[in-house]
Every structure is written in structure tokens, then in C-alpha cells.
Design an enzyme around this catalytic site. Sequence first.
Site, PDB file in Angstrom:
ATOM      1  N   ARG A 149      -1.128 -47.703 -13.413  1.00 13.14           N
ATOM      2  CA  ARG A 149      -1.185 -48.803 -12.598  1.00 13.14           C
ATOM      3  C   ARG A 149      -1.766 -49.974 -12.987  1.00 13.14           C
ATOM      4  NH1 ARG A 149      -2.827 -44.225 -10.409  1.00 13.14           N
ATOM      5  NH2 ARG A 149      -1.482 -42.958  -8.966  1.00 13.14           N
ATOM      6  N   GLY A 155       9.175 -42.350  -8.035  1.00 14.63           N
ATOM      7  CA  GLY A 155       7.806 -42.348  -7.329  1.00 14.63           C
ATOM      8  C   GLY A 155       8.093 -41.712  -5.872  1.00 14.63           C
ATOM      9  N   THR A 156       7.787 -40.207  -5.918  1.00 14.13           N
ATOM     10  CA  THR A 156       8.018 -39.677  -4.654  1.00 14.13           C
ATOM     11  C   THR A 156       7.154 -39.739  -3.642  1.00 14.13           C
ATOM     12  OG1 THR A 156       7.203 -37.677  -5.695  1.00 14.13           O
ATOM     13  CG2 THR A 156       9.437 -38.017  -6.091  1.00 14.13           C
ATOM     14  N   ASN A 157       5.926 -40.235  -3.881  1.00 14.67           N
ATOM     15  CA  ASN A 157       5.218 -40.628  -2.675  1.00 14.67           C
ATOM     16  C   ASN A 157       6.039 -41.661  -1.883  1.00 14.67           C
ATOM     17  OD1 ASN A 157       3.328 -39.298  -4.156  1.00 14.67           O
ATOM     18  ND2 ASN A 157       1.771 -40.857  -4.346  1.00 14.67           N
ATOM     19  N   ASP A 158       6.316 -42.785  -2.232  1.00 17.16           N
ATOM     20  CA  ASP A 158       7.041 -43.832  -1.468  1.00 17.16           C
ATOM     21  C   ASP A 158       8.317 -43.325  -1.058  1.00 17.16           C
ATOM     22  OD1 ASP A 158       4.657 -45.350  -1.629  1.00 17.16           O
ATOM     23  OD2 ASP A 158       5.956 -47.252  -2.293  1.00 17.16           O
ATOM     24  N   LYS A 217       0.933  -1.372  -0.055  1.00 15.45           N
ATOM     25  CA  LYS A 217      -0.059  -0.116   0.018  1.00 15.45           C
ATOM     26  C   LYS A 217       1.046   1.307  -0.084  1.00 15.45           C
ATOM     27  CE  LYS A 217      -3.963  -0.109   2.403  1.00 15.45           C
ATOM     28  NZ  LYS A 217      -4.907  -0.133   3.598  1.00 15.45           N
ATOM     29  N   ARG A 266       3.208 -49.832 -15.088  1.00 13.38           N
ATOM     30  CA  ARG A 266       3.781 -50.215 -13.864  1.00 13.38           C
ATOM     31  C   ARG A 266       3.293 -51.746 -13.722  1.00 13.38           C
ATOM     32  NH1 ARG A 266       3.046 -47.581  -8.094  1.00 13.38           N
ATOM     33  NH2 ARG A 266       0.998 -48.426  -8.539  1.00 13.38           N
ATOM     34  N   GLU A 315      12.107 -45.197  -5.855  1.00 14.63           N
ATOM     35  CA  GLU A 315      11.179 -44.943  -4.780  1.00 14.63           C
ATOM     36  C   GLU A 315      11.635 -45.491  -3.419  1.00 14.63           C
ATOM     37  OE1 GLU A 315       7.096 -46.722  -5.598  1.00 14.63           O
ATOM     38  OE2 GLU A 315       8.196 -48.235  -6.692  1.00 14.63           O
ATOM     39  N   SER A 369      11.514 -43.403 -13.324  1.00 12.08           N
ATOM     40  CA  SER A 369      10.160 -42.669 -12.991  1.00 12.08           C
ATOM     41  C   SER A 369      10.455 -42.499 -11.353  1.00 12.08           C
ATOM     42  CB  SER A 369       9.248 -43.309 -13.480  1.00 12.08           C
ATOM     43  OG  SER A 369       8.037 -42.342 -13.159  1.00 12.08           O
TER      44      SER A 369
END
Lengths: 896, 896
Positions: free
Chosen positions: B578, B784-787, B40, B634, B763, B782
Site C-alpha cells: 500500500r 481484494g476480498t475485504n472490499d 470415546k 497498489r 474488489e 489480485s
Amino acid sequence: MTTTAPRKARTSSRKKKRCFYFGARKTDGKASQKILLGGKGANLADMTSIGLPVPPGFTITTETCADFSRTGKLPAGLMDEVKRNVTLLEKELGKKFGSSSDPLLFSVRSGAAVSMPGMMDTVLNLGLTDKAVRGLADATSNPRFAWDAYRRLINMFGNVVMGVSHEKFERAFDIIKKKYRVELDTDVPAEGLEKLCTAYKAVYRKAVGSVFPQDPMKQLQHSIEAVFSSWEKDTAISYRRINEIKGLAGTAVNVQSMVYGNMGEDSGTGVAFTRNPSTGKNEFYGEFLINAQGEDVVAGIRTPEPIAGMGKWNAKVWKQLQAVRSKLEKHYHEMQDIEFTIERGRLFMLQTRTGKRTGAAAVKIAVDMVKERLINRDVALARIPANDLTQMLLPSFDPAMKKKAKFLCKGLPASPGASSGCPAFSAEEAVERAAAGESVILVRKETSPEDVDGMHSAAGILTSTGGMTSHAAVVARGWGKCCVAGAGELHIDARKGVAVVNGKRLTRKDVISIDGATGEVMHGEVKRNVPKKISGDLATVLKWADARARMKVRTNADAPVDAKRARDFGAVGIGLCRTEHMFFQEDRIGAMRQMILAEDLPAREKALKKLLPFQRRDFEGIFKAMKGCPVTIRLLDPPLHEFLPHEAKAQREVARQLNLKPAQIARRVEQLHEMNPMLGHRGCRLAVTYPEILRMQVRAIVEAMISCKKKRIDARPEIMIPLIGTCEELQILRALTEETIQEVRKAKKYTAKLNIPIGTMIEIPRAAITADEVADVADFFSFGTNDLTQMAFGYSRDDAGVFLPEYVEQGILERDPFESIDQDGVGQLVDIAVRKGRTSRPGIKLGVCGEHGGDPLSIEFFNTVGGCGLDYVSCSPFRVPIARLVAAQASLAAKG
Amino acid sequence: MTTTAPRKARTSSRKKKRCFYFGARKTDGKASQKILLGGKGANLADMTSIGLPVPPGFTITTETCADFSRTGKLPAGLMDEVKRNVTLLEKELGKKFGSSSDPLLFSVRSGAAVSMPGMMDTVLNLGLTDKAVRGLADATSNPRFAWDAYRRLINMFGNVVMGVSHEKFERAFDIIKKKYRVELDTDVPAEGLEKLCTAYKAVYRKAVGSVFPQDPMKQLQHSIEAVFSSWEKDTAISYRRINEIKGLAGTAVNVQSMVYGNMGEDSGTGVAFTRNPSTGKNEFYGEFLINAQGEDVVAGIRTPEPIAGMGKWNAKVWKQLQAVRSKLEKHYHEMQDIEFTIERGRLFMLQTRTGKRTGAAAVKIAVDMVKERLINRDVALARIPANDLTQMLLPSFDPAMKKKAKFLCKGLPASPGASSGCPAFSAEEAVERAAAGESVILVRKETSPEDVDGMHSAAGILTSTGGMTSHAAVVARGWGKCCVAGAGELHIDARKGVAVVNGKRLTRKDVISIDGATGEVMHGEVKRNVPKKISGDLATVLKWADARARMKVRTNADAPVDAKRARDFGAVGIGLCRTEHMFFQEDRIGAMRQMILAEDLPAREKALKKLLPFQRRDFEGIFKAMKGCPVTIRLLDPPLHEFLPHEAKAQREVARQLNLKPAQIARRVEQLHEMNPMLGHRGCRLAVTYPEILRMQVRAIVEAMISCKKKRIDARPEIMIPLIGTCEELQILRALTEETIQEVRKAKKYTAKLNIPIGTMIEIPRAAITADEVADVADFFSFGTNDLTQMAFGYSRDDAGVFLPEYVEQGILERDPFESIDQDGVGQLVDIAVRKGRTSRPGIKLGVCGEHGGDPLSIEFFNTVGGCGLDYVSCSPFRVPIARLVAAQASLAAKG
């Protein structure tokens, strides 16, 4: 590039020497050429060089085996080289190979760089033919001996080289024996054996499809091929796998002129150790058989004479053999395992090699040889296989209880130790039942190389025939497995699954106990004792070790009694004191459960208040036991649901005790249930969400420390916060810990400084990767390599049993990564963490408290990981002496 | 060192400039000083510089706020500087601060570098005292206005600065209104307001304990302190947390001369956007209120007039305002959100800032501004908040079903989207019920900054008062949350938990549906549709994006219909298909269970044979939908027990179907049970122990490929082997896969080459660490960033919900690592794997298929990780357009 190519071509065109001669005329090989000539070949050359009476011969290199394995055939030119060497032998010995008058005969034996007893195949009497056998009969004036030698050759060659079943020959022999109405092989007369040779040749022709080769050079060639082929036999592969023998090109072949121990009563054969391989005592130790071939001793078919009795039989030979013993030890500076044969009163040395021994023997021999100035302390330390010390620390039967036990019989004390279990009557059975969790004793007439898997699986081994140097005894001692051999009163019917001993029938359901130190076999389970103190030679060795080791050895102990024992075993601190076990005890689990079931903070704090005095008392006890030594205390680690019962009945009981409704407990259990508890709400995560638990534990530690200090006990706690994944967790919990320490100091009006290092376990991969940040707030790291392995591999230790054995079997993993640290993967994480940790906080104390801390291979790795290695390893009390020795060996190895 | 110290001292002794003047006489600040002056303040200086009519004033820097936060008091010398600036203003405006004739009055407002609407406190009319109020009355000839201004000051100052409850003032007002028998504030006459001021001062004295300050400079000082303090208020902290606003020093304070929109019918106040913030249309868009103070518009207390109607009221001002609009857009090249006041026919600009807008508006404005040559394509791309595209891809109500739905009422279409849920009548209630998994619509008269948590938790927001620029509307649009505002027919009794609309009573149990695009409110749940195609401006923007993006965007899809949708959304391949979902379908789960329950290999193979045609058909469908694009398949990943029922009843049913005994199924379930299934027998471990499963799947893939090829469909499967931890696993399984491919080719007599890349997911932390070895046998990785996140942190996603929110709350984690990749830890593993993978196999294809593949922050990280970033990201179909845009933005950012 242009200059390299021709050089390469030149190198490969230069012919490899494949045959190494040993004899009076020349000796090509050297002791140092074990990789190329195999252990046996190198030693034969070496023995020849130092003037021992070795039957001359030559060795075909292991490289040749590798070429054979690759191409499936003998390399071009090999047989020409073989022939040249045969000619040389003919000249030296004045005999002709395959001659019809006094023919030259050979033994063909395998011999890899590492000794593999009984695993590789052997052919004897090679060179006999229909023609040559008569020459041998004439030359020895002993037709019976000649025909016996020939039938042995046909049998062995047929079986080993051509794969003809041994039983087919046996059946032919039975017919002959019936014909002559005799029971023993030795009672068959010469003409019977001649007929037997005819019958054997028929068996051979029928099974093989061609006649038994009458060209001695063909016999030799096929035998060489057979030895090379046996390198890839399943049993050989299996032995190498179990013993972790790797990186060898193949086996060598030793072609050696035959000498005969079975040429009559003035002949014999024997095996011996230059010292007692069981106790290490400096005494000539072995056995011999009069009028027998060498294989008879090792196979345990006839029970041999003790070697000390040889003087009575032939004083000259006995004296000569003792001189050989002395010469060998002075030459090798090591205890030797020898094979010898006496042919018509003349001694021949067939083999010498470093003798296998028990852990106790290894220690005694090492210490004695230092005293005898044969070796120095560093060599002594390097030479003791650390894992073998387990034998000396292994349980033995309680003497009082043993007296009361029902004695069954006595065999030979083949490998020390004490074990109980139910009989398994075959190797396969032992493997299966052991895998199912049963403790089994492998009960066999004798063991053979095919049995190694079963022997490995069994808790102990009991055989009814065979001596101290039988297959079972040698292999068991190598592993430090309890073994009683040659228990002749035991009658085994493997097919029926029954053994009878002195009228007592033993089935698969009877528990028996065997004492490998005395040879006793007992019925039922006998209470075992555990050695408490380290003394004598072991104490000496470990004192030397401590002087050499760079890494310290601590122990994992949760109770004063364990701490005490570990200290007696030489631990210089506690590397891991788990606090959760303390909560499971009868008098505390109630309060623990109250804490977990509490609905709010005040209720939780009330329950924690009850636990505080218990924890404080535990810590005081441990501090006392470890006074002056650091005690690393890990704060509560397991998920809370582990403390609650999961069965409805047990839940009702707890509900009654705590005056709650069973549904309340069931609801809390349900609430705390986790899909993957290994990756759940545990470790420092508990302390973040329930800081009051951490506060209680720290309070107990500090109160115990102050109480000890007031009693002038030098308590040295270190507080370890488990399962740190981010430096922020440790920051917060460290602050809370420090705050609590100050609170207790103030409350106790303790004005002196309290030095309590605060550190963490590195067991989460992320903590290893970000160890520079974590080290900013940690006084020490202790690698929790169990969990680090679980998470780095993504293996749950509880579940991986389904596939891990198959992984090792298929060679996907070199070994179980929970037994020995996976250096390539998990090891890299440790390496990263060590480097980053030290960069960010030079001098940070680094240790390991996973079970790998007691594993020799892993300890060696920890000695150098990250450039300069860890400061200490921590292991279970019984592994402490082993770890001390390995730490020294690792230091020596690192020095080079 | 000796030379640095004095320099340092000199620097810190140089006085910081804390007040920046803006006005006709001089303007100290610049647009670029947002960090120092707040948004502002910088814009007020900037607007003044470009000649817009801004009431003069000065800005106190954010650094001063930081000093205040640190020390708890205003820095020494600040008030002197303030006084000098006040004197300057007095000179410029010809009025005196606190004077009894025509006094100079100020507003005091907060303003941080990032806009936080409504979060910080404001005090108006500052400088009025018992003396000055009479001067104001005289000067304006409007005593009513003067007393009204004074009572507002006492109320606001008392409430905001001194913390006196607003209700206490309200009660005093009610008494006055009763006394004058009026209902509206505006009907109270001047003398009533004068009495009200007396009453307010009494309220103030009673609550504060001292009289209302009659020294205007004291008023100013306390107000400045109050603004600074409000930076640390819970609601402000909460807003910053939710909006992830970090790294700011504090808020600035803007002290500005007052102008009044409530000086009569020729005065007014308004807020406007230079373009439509909801649709992006290039039209002046806003509202104004005649004879009102500015806060009245924003607070939504009175419903304002649309700005288009202003010309009828005052054509001159309207023309002037339109000129301002045009000038602002040309100056800022951005859509502006302005506040203005007309005092007795004279226009004053109070604020301008970049206007918040919906995703659709952001896209349209960006495209339009490129057409208008205000900005270029790169600026356009960089300016669209990618996450806001979700709004355009969000469900909308099915028109047919909406026609049938029970219409309740219509409000303003404040923020597009469509949502259904049960009413929650307070923010706390919304938080709680949403946390319990319920879909709730927050139903409020109006919302305030205290409600942000509840608004965030709700599926949608419905208010009964307030306009398109009310708090609810602005905040909801910022988040892309569906909001209907100002639904005046809705009567809410929050305490009773009831709302009545046109006679219909709504309780917490009634489902309502709100359409943020039309403002409609309906009873019951209405079926929603999902946008299928991308067209118009969004298509244009994404075409630009694709031209700029280095990384490709693939999708995670398991079925042809999803693949088709993702392709329509611009996916150039499937990054993760999957295969396990295929086995759960009604017609296959039977065969799958037969396979799992099979006792031996032949039985297992028989069941697999049944599954083969299903799998082949699935793959053919997907290959068709994705023809010409790579499809990464996969192989089976989850543990087998996931396919078996765990409840006894379901087990009995399955037993009946498969003609087995329930006990057999229970036993197998028991056998397959795992303590930590996340770390158990799954992924490639299944293929190692049951190679026949892999063989069936590969067979199905290759048969489907060949079948497609024969139909001239360009099928491009890539086979991905999950959960690789060691290169040996991949070696073995790759060999098995290649062997199977050749078998199928032979069986199908397919002679052309089949190019099927074989790769793995990264992963498992160990695979990342040893990526050089793994890359030796992988055509692609590839991530697998979840696991990888689960294992690197040791967090089970299923269980971490117990502590993760607390971890974010306590700042242990910056954000949920499953939403946005943890760059410091997990990111390092990805970095290591990328570098090692590329070193060992240059050109190896690298992608990510974890959910992070659709998260903007993570995508930016993947664009540069390991030096030169991944080749593609793969995400759910609805995130594909977002990922395409972020990929472009990341490329632009990387270029710098």
C-alpha cells in the site's frame, strides 16, 4: 485458411463505389442506403426516384469519410470518380463546371445517417472563379447576383474550408458599405460587390497565405475535405454525445447543382413540415423568404413569412408544393421536414427528412395516420419517442396565477412546457450555474450549434430572433425542453448581462417564466400545474400500448394522493410503497424518536404502539386508492439516525418535546453514527435486531387489510422485506411476518384466508448471486436497481457527483448508470438473479422498483432480461404513461 | 414410485442397532465408527480389540441421541437392548447389577465424535442402592469406600441428572464434618459417610420431590437421558460454536463397568499424553493421584504427582503403562491422551484419544514421527493445525525487560505465549471488558465449562489451582491461548475483585503479565518480542509444505522492515504494497496536504514533486528487501480527506504550517466530505480525475526500479490499479501508466527493456462480473476480498459491528465474512471472475491480497476456486508460515 486468404484479397481489391449519382439520367442510390449515403443523400436519391424536382448531383459515401478520418486524406481514385460524376452533371444540365459562360455551380453539404441540424459545414456557389463569375453575370443578366454569389463563396470557403475568421470578411464588407454609405448588405450595388470580391480575395490571401483557388476542381476537393473534417469537430462530437448518436462511420458529402432563391422577387426559399410539428395537426406548416438563400431561413436572421401565405405570392408554385407534400407523406408514411427553393418561379426540392416533433405532435400524428390508414397501430406505437411524452405530462403554468403575473412580451411558442429561472446570457454561463444547482433560462439573440451544452443545462430557452424552425426551436423540441423563440421585443446585452424588454431591465438575478406552449414571457416565478388525467390521443395510444405490452406497469407511491394519480395514469398496482416517509410527518416523528431513543424493549414497544394507528390509517388510505390492485409495501429501510436531528439546536428542541436531556439525544445520535450509512444498520438488518419494528408494521398492514375487507374494499398488500443479502435473513423475517399475520387474524377473529405474498428486494449483489436460495423463501423479487447499482459499482449516489460527470465525459461510462441501467455489469446481476430465481421457484413474480423502472432504455432491457424478462416495472407516477408505451415498444421489438 | 415405497418401508422397519458391546466376550464397534459411537466409544472398542485392559461396557449410539433430541424421549426398545447388554456384562464379570453382594457398578459418560473436554456430564458408581452399598462394603471389606461411593452417586445423580444444586449437598457435608470435627472430606469415618448418605437422600427427596431411585435400571435410564439432554446444554452449544464443531448428530453414551482408583494406597488414577503436548518432546507426560477417582485429576482439585514418579510407587504397573503407551502410538500413529485407573494394583485403560497439543508440539511430533517412520511427510503436513502455528510466531517477553519486571509468583506453564492485561475475576466480566476493548487476564481459582466464553475473550488465563491437564490448561492449549495454571500463591477473592499474591494486592486496575511458556506471573506490562526467524522443525515442515503447495505465498507489506520479516517467514513476493501509508509519515504529510489543498494543477504538481523523492526512496528500500521477488504496488487508494485533519485545532495547526487560512482548510475538508467514503472518490477514481497523482507514483516506481537495476539489484515491481469497476477505467489508466514508464525511461536514458506488469484489484462486484473485459487490459488480478465482501454484502466493516455478531449468533451467517470468505456469495463472485478472466486471457496471474489470504478455510477455497484456483495468496507477514502450510494441505486435499 488457405482458401480464405485469396478470397479476402479479391474482395478488398474490388473497388468500392464512392460516388452515387442522382438526376434525370440515372439514380444510383436508394432510400434504404442511409448508412452509406447519409439521411440527406439517401433521401435526395429517393426523391429523385419518385419524380420530385431535385437539382441533380451526387453523394460521396460515409465510408469515404471513415477512410478520411483514419488516414487524414481522401482515398486514392476518389477525385477521378468525382470528376466522372461532374462530367455526367455537365451533360445533364448542359453547363460546364468553372466555365466562363453560364457555369455549373455546386453546393457541398454534409449529411450523416442521423440528422444533426446545423452541426456540419456547408459551402455554396462552388465553381465560381474570377472567370466564371463573369459567365454567371452574363447568363443571369444579373451582375449583382453573380458578384454576390462570388463574395459569398470566398467568404464561406475561406471560413469553412480554410478557417479564416468570419469577422475579417465582415470588416472588409463594412469598409465597402461605408464607402457606398449604405447600411444593409442588399443595398450595395453590383460594382461594390465586385470590389468586395477583390477585397475578400485579399483577406483570403493574407490569412491563408495563398490566392483563392481559381481551379474549380480544387475548390471542390478542399470542400469535400472540409466536410469530412467537420465530422470530428468538437461541436459535432458534443452533439453526438448529448444525443447519444453512436456507431456511425462518418458523414456523406452531397455535391448538388446550385439553384438560387435569391435571383429576384420571383425566387425564394423555405422550410416546411408536412404537419404541425408542435401540435401534430394535419396542416402544412412552414415559412419561406422571398429572394433569399436557404440558410437565411434556418439561421433566423430574417423573420420569414408563414407558408400559408405562399399562394398569394405564386399560386402555381404553392399548388405544386402542396402536391409534393402529399406525395411525400404517401411515400414515407411519415411527417416530413423539407427544404425547397424557387428559382425564377421554378420549384426545387433540396431536402426531405423525418420531421422532429413534440411529444404531443408525435402522439397526434401517430393516431391520425392510423385513422388515415397510412400506418397500423404497431407502427404508430413504435414511432412515438416515449421520453417525449414527458412534455405532455410536464407542468404548465396555473392559468389564474399567470393572469396575475407581470407580462413582459410574447415570442413564438417554439417548444411546449413551462419553466422559471434566472437569465443566463451565454451557454458557458448556463452550464456553470445549472451545475451549481441554479435554475436558469438561457437568454440569447439566437442559438448556434456551439450552444448545445448550455441549452441542455438550462431549464428553458428564450431567443429574441429566429422562427419556429430556428436552431433553438428545433433542438429544444427534440429534447422536449421549453423554448420561446423570436421574442423581438427583447434586447439583449450579453456582455453586460442585461436584457431590456419593454422598458424592464432584467439581470442575472431576475426570475423570469416562459411558456413554451403560448410564447409568453413573464417576470417572476409563476405557479405551475401538473396534468392529472390522460385523455384524447394519448389515451388512445396508451390503450393500444397496453394491448401489446407483456410487462405491467406499477408505480412507486407512498401516499393515497400519489397512488390515485398513478392509477389515473394507468398504473395497475404499487410496486414500491416506502413506509419511512410516513414516520417523518409532524404527528408521528415524536413517537418514532421515542422508539429510537428507548433504552429497552418495553419502552420501544410503547412508542411503537403509538405509531401503529398512524401506519394503519396510511395503509387503509392507500389500499382504498388502489383497491383491487396489488400494493407492495416495503418495511422500514433507512438507518435509524436519519430520524434524529443532528444539529445541537434541533436536538435541544427534541429533548424538550420528549422530556429528555439534550445529552441523551446527542449520545444516541453519536451511538447511531455510521461511517458508511449506505452499508450500515438498515433495511432488514433493523428487523433482525429490532423485530418489534417489523411486528408493528406487519400488524398495521394486516389490521388495515382486515378493516378494508370488512368494508368490502379489495385490499391486496404484498409485504416486501428490503436489503436481503442472505436467504437466512429472509427465512427468519418471513417466519416472524407470518407469525404476526396469524396473531392479528386471531386477535381480530378474522376467519377468512388472508393472501399476503411475502417477498424481497434484490438490491444487494450477494442476494442476486444467491437468488436461487433466496427464491426458496420469497414469493416475489423486486429489483432495487438504485442500491444494486451503488453496490455493484461501489458508487455512493450522494458522493459520485464528483467524478461521474467526468466518467461520462471521458467515455468510461456510456451514460450515468443511475439514469439508465448499466446492462453490462448491473444488468448481468439482474440476469443471474432472474434465471436463478425462476429455476428455483418457477413462476416467481419479478419486478423492478428502482428509478430505472421509468427509463425507456432500461425498460427495454427489463423486457428480455434473463431470457423472458420481468413481470412488471414500477416507476414514479409521471413516468407511468412513458413506461406503458415503452413496455409495448419493447414487446413489439422482442417479437421482431 | 410404486417400487420405491415398499423398499423404504422395509428399510425403516429394520431395527437400528443402538448398543455396541465391548469386552472380552465380544466387541461390536470399530475405530472407524467415531460418527456413530463417538470418539470415546470407538476408541474403547478399538482398545479392547487390540488387547488393552479396558473395563468392559457398551456404547449407545449418537443416532439414539439425535432421536432423543428430536422426540424428547428415549426410542422404544432401547432399554430392552440396554438390559440385554447389562446381562452380558454380568456374565462376563460375574457380578450382578444392583446386587446386595458385590454389585456390578457402572460409569455413564458422554462421548461425541469430536472431543469436547469437560462439556458433557458424567455419572459414576451407578447401580448403588441402600441394598447394594452394603454388598459393596462386604465385597471390598471397605465400608468407608462403599459409603463414599454411594454418597458420590447420590450427589452426582442428584446434581447432574435431577438438577439439584451442588451446594445443598455441600451444606449437608459441612454439617457432618462439623459433627466429626474434621476439616477434610477424607477424614470423615465410614459411619459419618453412612449418615451423610442418609442426609444426601433427604436433600434429594426434598429437592426432587421423590426418593432417590432404588431400582438400578431406573438410575441407568435417567442417567442416559441426562447425558443425551446435556448435548443441548448452553455450555455445550457455546463450546461447539466457538470451536466451529458442526454436523454432529449428538453424543454417544458409554456405559462402562466401574473400576476404582480410590480403593486404597494400592489404587490410583491418572491422565497422560504419550508425548509432551506442550513441547512435543517424545517423553511420557502426565500425572497421577494415589487413592483417587479419575475426576479428581482433571478437575484440578488436588495437585497430582508427575507420571515419571510412578515407578517408585508401583514398578509393575509403571512398566505395563509404558508398554500401553508404545502399543497405542504404534496402533494409532498419533500422540494419545489417555485416562487410566489402577484398582488394587491392576491397571485399567479408561480412555484414549488423539491428544491436543500446542502448535510447537504439533510440529515437533509430526517431524519426529516422520523420522521414526510412523507416518510419511504428507500425513505429517495434513496433521498440523495451521492456525496453531500462530503460537510459535506469537510474541514472547523480552528477556531483558522480564528480568527487570516485578516477579509475583510462578505457576505451571500450561499454554505458551505471553500476554499482559488487567485481571477479570469472572467469565462474564472478561467478556464484557474485552468487548469494550480492554485487554484482560481471566484470573480464576479454576475454570469450568461455563467459563469458555470468558476464556475465549481474555488475552490470557491464570488459575491458582489445577495442573497441566486441568480444564483451563487443555482448553487454552487447544486455542493457542497463553495460560498459567496452578499458581498456588495466588489468593483470589472474586467477589471483592481482588487477588493477593505474596503480599501484593491486585485489583481490576493492575496490569499483570503472564508467561505461558515458563509459568511466570509479573506485575506491570512487560515488553514483548516477536520471533523473527523460522528454524528447526518448523523450517523442516514448511520446506516439505513448499514442495507440496501449488499456490505461492506472498505478503502484504508497506515498508522494507516488514518485507524483510515476511521474506524470512518464507514469502516469495509482496502481493500488496500500500502506498498511502507512506504519505502519513511526518516528513511527507505536509507535501501531501499541500497537494490536496492546491487550487489548480500547477500547484498540485509542485506539491507532488516534493513527494516524488520520498516515494522513490521507499520503493528502492522495498525492492532491495525483496530483490528477485515480485512487488505488487497498489497506487493511492483512500479518499483524499483521510489526509486532512477534521478537528478545528488540528486544522489551525496545519494552516500555520502551510501558511494558509484555517478557513481554507475547513472549506476543503467540507468539500471533500463524503456521505459514504467507502463508495466515494477513491482508488482509481482519484487517478482518473487527478492523473498527475498516478504519474508521480509511477514515476517514483520506475525511477526506483532503474536506480536498483543500475546497482544490479533485481527489482520486480508490478503496478496495481485499485478499485477498477469498468474495463474502460483500466484502459485509460494503463495507457497513462505505460506512457509515464516510457517518459521516465527516456528521461533516464535507460535503454534496456523494463518489464512492469500492470494489473488491477478485483474488489468491486462489477469488476468481478465483467472480468472477461477487464482481463483484456490487465496482466494480473489480485482479489481484494475485504472490499469485495463489503460491497457484495452491502456491509461497511466500520459499521457492521452493530449487527454482525447477532447475525452469527442467530445463524444468519455461519461466520464473520471478514474473517473467512463467504464461499456461497462472495466466493461465487471470485469464481466468476477467475473463470472469465482466464477465458479472456489464459495464463493471467491471479492472487488474493485481502485479509482472507491468511485464513486457512479461505486459502483452501482459493486453492480450487474457478476450477483450478489462484496462483498465490498474500497475507500479513505473521500469517505467511500458516499460509504456506495451508497451501500444502489444500494441495494434498485436492489430490484426494
